[in-house]
Write a protein that holds these residues in place. Structure first.
Motif, PDB file in Angstrom:
ATOM      1  N   ARG A  15       0.696  -1.304   0.039  1.00 38.02           N
ATOM      2  CA  ARG A  15      -0.028   0.138   0.008  1.00 38.02           C
ATOM      3  C   ARG A  15       0.744   1.121  -0.161  1.00 38.02           C
ATOM      4  NH1 ARG A  15      -1.736   3.758   3.452  1.00 38.02           N
ATOM      5  NH2 ARG A  15      -0.641   3.011   5.107  1.00 38.02           N
ATOM      6  N   VAL A  16       1.888   1.359   0.896  1.00 36.96           N
ATOM      7  CA  VAL A  16       2.816   2.587   1.082  1.00 36.96           C
ATOM      8  C   VAL A  16       3.429   2.735  -0.359  1.00 36.96           C
ATOM      9  CG1 VAL A  16       4.811   3.352   1.945  1.00 36.96           C
ATOM     10  CG2 VAL A  16       2.922   2.493   3.575  1.00 36.96           C
ATOM     11  N   ALA A  17       4.001   1.515  -0.966  1.00 32.56           N
ATOM     12  CA  ALA A  17       4.714   1.783  -2.178  1.00 32.56           C
ATOM     13  C   ALA A  17       3.698   2.136  -3.130  1.00 32.56           C
ATOM     14  CB  ALA A  17       5.112   0.242  -2.565  1.00 32.56           C
ATOM     15  N   GLY A  18       2.533   1.948  -3.365  1.00 38.33           N
ATOM     16  CA  GLY A  18       1.735   2.509  -4.437  1.00 38.33           C
ATOM     17  C   GLY A  18       1.467   4.020  -4.011  1.00 38.33           C
ATOM     18  N   LEU A  19       1.318   4.202  -2.892  1.00 36.70           N
ATOM     19  CA  LEU A  19       1.095   5.634  -2.442  1.00 36.70           C
ATOM     20  C   LEU A  19       2.280   6.402  -3.019  1.00 36.70           C
ATOM     21  CD1 LEU A  19      -0.419   5.418   0.903  1.00 36.70           C
ATOM     22  CD2 LEU A  19      -1.446   6.224  -0.986  1.00 36.70           C
ATOM     23  N   HIS A  20       3.673   5.880  -2.746  1.00 41.32           N
ATOM     24  CA  HIS A  20       4.635   6.814  -3.049  1.00 41.32           C
ATOM     25  C   HIS A  20       4.816   6.905  -4.492  1.00 41.32           C
ATOM     26  CE1 HIS A  20       6.526   5.858   1.047  1.00 41.32           C
ATOM     27  NE2 HIS A  20       5.520   6.670   1.162  1.00 41.32           N
ATOM     28  N   ARG A  21       4.561   5.609  -5.335  1.00 37.35           N
ATOM     29  CA  ARG A  21       4.454   5.602  -6.637  1.00 37.35           C
ATOM     30  C   ARG A  21       3.470   6.588  -7.329  1.00 37.35           C
ATOM     31  NH1 ARG A  21       1.360   1.030  -8.401  1.00 37.35           N
ATOM     32  NH2 ARG A  21      -0.128   2.302  -7.400  1.00 37.35           N
ATOM     33  N   ASP A  22       2.166   6.771  -6.800  1.00 36.65           N
ATOM     34  CA  ASP A  22       1.480   7.572  -7.397  1.00 36.65           C
ATOM     35  C   ASP A  22       1.903   9.374  -7.209  1.00 36.65           C
ATOM     36  OD1 ASP A  22      -0.187   5.668  -7.756  1.00 36.65           O
ATOM     37  OD2 ASP A  22      -1.531   5.917  -6.065  1.00 36.65           O
ATOM     38  N   VAL A  23       2.529   9.408  -5.922  1.00 39.31           N
ATOM     39  CA  VAL A  23       3.357  10.950  -5.831  1.00 39.31           C
ATOM     40  C   VAL A  23       4.252  11.270  -7.002  1.00 39.31           C
ATOM     41  CG1 VAL A  23       4.578  12.262  -4.573  1.00 39.31           C
ATOM     42  CG2 VAL A  23       2.878  10.940  -3.200  1.00 39.31           C
ATOM     43  N   VAL A  24       5.137  10.248  -7.141  1.00 39.94           N
ATOM     44  CA  VAL A  24       6.055  10.246  -8.197  1.00 39.94           C
ATOM     45  C   VAL A  24       5.331  10.535  -9.761  1.00 39.94           C
ATOM     46  CG1 VAL A  24       7.741   9.141  -9.656  1.00 39.94           C
ATOM     47  CG2 VAL A  24       7.844   8.859  -7.238  1.00 39.94           C
ATOM     48  N   ALA A  98      18.422  12.288   0.514  1.00 42.94           N
ATOM     49  CA  ALA A  98      17.079  12.658   1.435  1.00 42.94           C
ATOM     50  C   ALA A  98      16.890  11.620   2.275  1.00 42.94           C
ATOM     51  CB  ALA A  98      15.962  13.132   0.564  1.00 42.94           C
ATOM     52  N   TYR A  99      16.342  11.933   3.577  1.00 44.87           N
ATOM     53  CA  TYR A  99      16.022  10.918   4.541  1.00 44.87           C
ATOM     54  C   TYR A  99      14.641  11.283   5.114  1.00 44.87           C
ATOM     55  CZ  TYR A  99      15.950   7.261   8.195  1.00 44.87           C
ATOM     56  OH  TYR A  99      15.632   6.372   9.349  1.00 44.87           O
ATOM     57  N   LEU A 100      13.597  10.556   4.741  1.00 44.09           N
ATOM     58  CA  LEU A 100      12.221  11.058   5.069  1.00 44.09           C
ATOM     59  C   LEU A 100      11.535  10.121   5.965  1.00 44.09           C
ATOM     60  CD1 LEU A 100      10.589  12.029   1.500  1.00 44.09           C
ATOM     61  CD2 LEU A 100      11.792  13.446   3.201  1.00 44.09           C
ATOM     62  N   THR A 101      10.931  10.585   7.040  1.00 40.80           N
ATOM     63  CA  THR A 101      10.578   9.624   8.245  1.00 40.80           C
ATOM     64  C   THR A 101       9.142   9.502   7.944  1.00 40.80           C
ATOM     65  OG1 THR A 101      10.123  11.787   9.715  1.00 40.80           O
ATOM     66  CG2 THR A 101      12.374  10.397   9.692  1.00 40.80           C
ATOM     67  N   LYS A 102       8.766   8.110   7.860  1.00 42.16           N
ATOM     68  CA  LYS A 102       7.631   7.815   7.652  1.00 42.16           C
ATOM     69  C   LYS A 102       6.607   7.812   8.787  1.00 42.16           C
ATOM     70  CE  LYS A 102       8.623   3.962   4.390  1.00 42.16           C
ATOM     71  NZ  LYS A 102       8.586   2.284   4.198  1.00 42.16           N
ATOM     72  N   PRO A 103       5.381   8.056   8.926  1.00 41.48           N
ATOM     73  CA  PRO A 103       4.505   8.535   7.785  1.00 41.48           C
ATOM     74  C   PRO A 103       4.922  10.144   7.374  1.00 41.48           C
ATOM     75  CG  PRO A 103       3.090   8.525   9.555  1.00 41.48           C
ATOM     76  CD  PRO A 103       4.278   8.005  10.140  1.00 41.48           C
ATOM     77  N   PHE A 104       4.745  10.562   6.061  1.00 46.79           N
ATOM     78  CA  PHE A 104       4.668  11.882   5.871  1.00 46.79           C
ATOM     79  C   PHE A 104       3.806  12.007   4.781  1.00 46.79           C
ATOM     80  CE2 PHE A 104       7.935   9.252   3.646  1.00 46.79           C
ATOM     81  CZ  PHE A 104       7.441   9.456   2.240  1.00 46.79           C
ATOM     82  N   GLU A 105       3.314  13.385   4.676  1.00 50.26           N
ATOM     83  CA  GLU A 105       2.289  13.715   3.809  1.00 50.26           C
ATOM     84  C   GLU A 105       2.743  13.871   2.385  1.00 50.26           C
ATOM     85  OE1 GLU A 105       0.713  17.530   4.635  1.00 50.26           O
ATOM     86  OE2 GLU A 105       0.572  16.992   6.796  1.00 50.26           O
ATOM     87  N   ARG A 107       2.782  15.723   0.038  1.00 50.13           N
ATOM     88  CA  ARG A 107       3.347  17.013  -0.545  1.00 50.13           C
ATOM     89  C   ARG A 107       4.997  17.080  -0.070  1.00 50.13           C
ATOM     90  NH1 ARG A 107       4.464  20.246   3.670  1.00 50.13           N
ATOM     91  NH2 ARG A 107       3.472  19.910   5.451  1.00 50.13           N
ATOM     92  N   VAL A 108       5.215  16.448   0.857  1.00 49.08           N
ATOM     93  CA  VAL A 108       6.704  16.454   1.456  1.00 49.08           C
ATOM     94  C   VAL A 108       7.482  15.709   0.350  1.00 49.08           C
ATOM     95  CG1 VAL A 108       7.974  15.458   3.067  1.00 49.08           C
ATOM     96  CG2 VAL A 108       6.106  16.500   3.958  1.00 49.08           C
ATOM     97  N   LEU A 109       7.220  14.512  -0.074  1.00 49.31           N
ATOM     98  CA  LEU A 109       8.025  13.754  -0.923  1.00 49.31           C
ATOM     99  C   LEU A 109       7.844  14.595  -2.259  1.00 49.31           C
ATOM    100  CD1 LEU A 109       9.383  11.251  -2.030  1.00 49.31           C
ATOM    101  CD2 LEU A 109       7.063  10.022  -2.338  1.00 49.31           C
ATOM    102  N   ALA A 110       6.613  15.074  -2.577  1.00 48.65           N
ATOM    103  CA  ALA A 110       6.515  15.827  -4.010  1.00 48.65           C
ATOM    104  C   ALA A 110       7.371  16.981  -4.084  1.00 48.65           C
ATOM    105  CB  ALA A 110       4.965  16.429  -3.903  1.00 48.65           C
ATOM    106  N   GLU A 111       7.627  17.729  -2.888  1.00 46.66           N
ATOM    107  CA  GLU A 111       8.416  18.793  -2.750  1.00 46.66           C
ATOM    108  C   GLU A 111       9.982  18.362  -2.985  1.00 46.66           C
ATOM    109  OE1 GLU A 111       9.656  22.487   0.332  1.00 46.66           O
ATOM    110  OE2 GLU A 111       9.036  20.527   1.096  1.00 46.66           O
ATOM    111  N   ARG A 112      10.156  17.534  -2.260  1.00 48.25           N
ATOM    112  CA  ARG A 112      11.612  16.837  -2.369  1.00 48.25           C
ATOM    113  C   ARG A 112      11.916  16.393  -3.916  1.00 48.25           C
ATOM    114  NH1 ARG A 112      14.205  15.882   2.463  1.00 48.25           N
ATOM    115  NH2 ARG A 112      13.435  17.491   3.964  1.00 48.25           N
ATOM    116  N   LEU A 113      11.012  15.785  -4.441  1.00 46.15           N
ATOM    117  CA  LEU A 113      11.192  15.401  -5.732  1.00 46.15           C
ATOM    118  C   LEU A 113      11.373  16.528  -6.732  1.00 46.15           C
ATOM    119  CD1 LEU A 113       8.547  12.535  -6.165  1.00 46.15           C
ATOM    120  CD2 LEU A 113      10.854  12.266  -6.068  1.00 46.15           C
ATOM    121  N   ASP A 114      10.608  17.652  -6.644  1.00 43.66           N
ATOM    122  CA  ASP A 114      10.716  18.576  -7.445  1.00 43.66           C
ATOM    123  C   ASP A 114      12.243  19.235  -7.259  1.00 43.66           C
ATOM    124  OD1 ASP A 114       8.346  18.343  -8.391  1.00 43.66           O
ATOM    125  OD2 ASP A 114       7.128  19.998  -7.307  1.00 43.66           O
TER     126      ASP A 114
END
Length: 217
Positions: A15-24, A98-105, A107-114
């Motif tokens: 489930r988490v992997a799918g959420l992160h994929r969707d953000v990407v 980068a090191y992101l602590t779960k769980p995170f929103e 937008r946090v991953l989206a910002e780091r990707l950008d």
């Protein structure tokens, strides 16, 4: 045209992997590869798809994600529920950008990707880099309160108006707004460092890429 950055999510939680994929997948300039859920599958995906960026869980069923990051020659973020300093330091020593602590929103991953995309864009050259360019790339990647608080100068505002909705070279911008090419180049670089302008590369017949600039929206 710049190729999208390919991102591989490595996480044993489907489930988490799918959420992160969707953000990407939601970010312009990125392609989300199918997530994998073990280090064994990640190694196969590396050979098959040559991703540009890995999003790796620190602890996976068949091994240590941080050790995996250290062993592969690929940019990576470590995503983990572990908040102990030792794990964070180990991830940074392994080369995690980068090191992101779960769980995170999301937008946090989206910002780091950008930020990562802008950093890659700035370093997308075969020419030697000046210290200022290296410092700017690191500031973009890790963020800076100073960088986001700097207001536009009058010249930068005119340059943005000169860019309009399209893209242009520094020479074209200079001609449009009536300034020297060097001045246009300097202000465009400052705007790019703050994420207000995107830098693109166009390859012509000479083999040397031309830098093109477009205002971010």
């Amino acid at each position: 045209m710049t190729q999208p950055l390919r991102v591989l999510v490595v996480d044993d939680d489907f489930r988490v992997a799918g959420l992160h994929r969707d953000v990407v997948a939601s970010r312009a300039g990125f392609t989300a590869l199918d997530p994998v859920h073990s280090l064994g599958a990640a190694r196969l995906a590396l050979r098959a798809h040559s991703p540009d960026l890995l999003l790796v869980d620190a602890f996976l069923p068949d091994g240590d994600g941080v050790e995996f990051v250290a062993a592969v020659d690929v940019d990576a973020f470590v995503l983990s529920a572990a908040t102990d300093a030792a794990t964070v330091r180990r991830a940074l020593r392994a080369g995690a950008l980068a090191y992101l602590t779960k769980p995170f929103e999301a937008r946090v991953l989206a910002e780091r990707l950008d930020r990562y995309a802008r950093m890659r864009n700035l370093l997308g050259t075969d020419r030697p880099l000046e210290q200022e360019q290296i410092d700017r790339a690191l500031t973009i990647l890790h963020g800076s309160a100073d960088a986001t608080s700097v207001s536009r100068t009058a010249t930068e505002q005119v340059i943005l108006e000169g860019l309009g909705d399209g893209e242009a070279s520094a020479a074209e911008v200079a001609e449009r707004v009536g300034i020297s090419r060097a001045t246009a180049q300097r202000h465009l670089a400052a705007l790019a460092s703050r994420g207000q302008v995107e830098v693109r590369l166009r390859y012509g017949s000479t083999g040397r890429p031309e830098h093109r600039y477009a205002a971010t929206r």
